[in-house]
Design a protein around this motif. Structure first.
Motif, PDB file in Angstrom:
ATOM      1  N   VAL A 166     -10.204 -10.171  -4.916  1.00 27.82           N
ATOM      2  CA  VAL A 166      -9.692 -10.554  -3.533  1.00 27.82           C
ATOM      3  C   VAL A 166      -8.710  -9.730  -2.997  1.00 27.82           C
ATOM      4  O   VAL A 166      -7.988  -9.332  -4.042  1.00 27.82           O
ATOM      5  CB  VAL A 166      -9.334 -12.164  -3.609  1.00 27.82           C
ATOM      6  N   GLN A 167      -8.558  -9.599  -1.869  1.00 25.99           N
ATOM      7  CA  GLN A 167      -7.426  -8.748  -1.225  1.00 25.99           C
ATOM      8  C   GLN A 167      -6.602 -10.019  -0.700  1.00 25.99           C
ATOM      9  O   GLN A 167      -6.865 -10.677   0.124  1.00 25.99           O
ATOM     10  CB  GLN A 167      -8.109  -7.801   0.026  1.00 25.99           C
ATOM     11  N   TRP A 168      -5.436  -9.681  -1.219  1.00 26.29           N
ATOM     12  CA  TRP A 168      -4.111 -10.743  -1.123  1.00 26.29           C
ATOM     13  C   TRP A 168      -3.383 -10.314   0.213  1.00 26.29           C
ATOM     14  O   TRP A 168      -2.800  -9.181   0.041  1.00 26.29           O
ATOM     15  CB  TRP A 168      -3.293 -11.182  -2.004  1.00 26.29           C
ATOM     16  N   MET A 169      -2.850 -11.112   1.044  1.00 30.78           N
ATOM     17  CA  MET A 169      -2.183 -10.649   2.118  1.00 30.78           C
ATOM     18  C   MET A 169      -0.746 -10.397   1.653  1.00 30.78           C
ATOM     19  O   MET A 169      -0.333 -10.920   0.699  1.00 30.78           O
ATOM     20  CB  MET A 169      -1.906 -12.032   3.024  1.00 30.78           C
ATOM     21  N   PRO A 170      -0.191  -9.451   2.357  1.00 34.86           N
ATOM     22  CA  PRO A 170       0.916  -8.912   1.610  1.00 34.86           C
ATOM     23  C   PRO A 170       2.130 -10.023   1.865  1.00 34.86           C
ATOM     24  O   PRO A 170       1.952 -10.913   2.738  1.00 34.86           O
ATOM     25  CB  PRO A 170       1.497  -7.670   2.631  1.00 34.86           C
ATOM     26  N   CYS A 171       3.068  -9.833   0.719  1.00 30.64           N
ATOM     27  CA  CYS A 171       4.057 -10.930   0.540  1.00 30.64           C
ATOM     28  C   CYS A 171       5.270 -10.460   1.456  1.00 30.64           C
ATOM     29  O   CYS A 171       6.046  -9.717   0.765  1.00 30.64           O
ATOM     30  CB  CYS A 171       4.527 -11.306  -0.947  1.00 30.64           C
ATOM     31  N   ARG A 172       5.465 -11.026   2.653  1.00 33.70           N
ATOM     32  CA  ARG A 172       6.570 -10.926   3.532  1.00 33.70           C
ATOM     33  C   ARG A 172       6.686 -11.921   4.484  1.00 33.70           C
ATOM     34  O   ARG A 172       5.877 -12.591   4.569  1.00 33.70           O
ATOM     35  CB  ARG A 172       6.555  -9.526   4.253  1.00 33.70           C
TER      36      ARG A 172
END
Length: 219
Positions: A166-172
């Motif tokens: 899975v490609q995870w959304m960047p944490c910011r």
């Protein structure tokens, strides 16, 4: 750029569709799927571009339980044959969605379900191409599915993504743009070139056309 091709895909006449989060068995990799977090999960169409999605014809909605979101197109049709202009044979759309998630969490897409209707004469073909990516990250693998005529029914294409891939959304903080690119193409073929064939991204039995099931994890 190298794109992987995903397997385990169903492309068939539509039965009953439920918005169900895929059940994923944990593998050897240290990747987990958490329960949906408390707080707001917001999605908003920021930009649309392409012949398949004129302004005002695309909407995005997240489910209340934060396990999926849907993207709906209301004017997305490719057609060929019967004197139809060449420009109508392939329709394309890129939708940029602004995503807001609870602080300290991220999500990724685990299953995509695309739905529509096709009326293809004998010898004609219809094709769906799609991929998505968070801005700043690589594109996901290209998903390509084809229908062959004679065919006149709703269609559905489902793709599952193993959790370790899975490609995870960047944490910011703040909204993170998610780009979703699709295209439909129809070839009338040589058997019935004077008969119009078409493929749409909206099924006749429902307003929902694409569903993205998601998984969550802490950053």
């Amino acid at each position: 750029m190298v794109c992987r091709r995903w397997g385990r895909v169903a492309f068939a006449a539509l039965g009953v569709l439920g918005v169900v989060l895929a059940t994923v068995q944990p593998g050897a990799a240290a990747v987990r799927s958490d329960d949906p977090p408390p707080g707001q999960f917001t999605m908003e169409v920021k930009r649309v571009h392409g012949s398949g999605c004129p302004p005002g014809t695309t909407t995005v909605v997240g489910t209340e339980d934060k396990t999926a979101f849907s993207l709906t197109y209301s004017n997305y049709t490719a057609q060929s044959g019967g004197g139809i202009a060449t420009s109508q044979r392939r329709q394309q759309c890129v939708v940029t969605v602004g995503v807001g998630v609870p602080h300290g969490y991220t999500f990724g897409v685990t299953r995509t379900t695309f739905r529509g209707y096709a009326d293809l004469a004998e010898g004609a073909t219809g094709r769906l191409d799609t991929q998505y990516w968070f801005v700043g990250l690589p594109l996901t693998g290209l998903i390509r599915r084809e229908l062959s005529g004679e065919y006149r029914d709703n269609w559905q294409a489902t793709d599952d993504v193993p959790l370790p891939e899975v490609q995870w959304m960047p944490c910011r903080r703040g909204m993170v743009p998610l780009n979703i690119e699709t295209s439909l193409a129809v070839d009338a073929g040589r058997m019935n070139p004077d008969t119009t064939s078409l493929m749409t991204m909206d099924a006749t039995d429902s307003e929902v056309t694409t569903i993205y099931n998601i998984a969550w994890r802490e950053c």
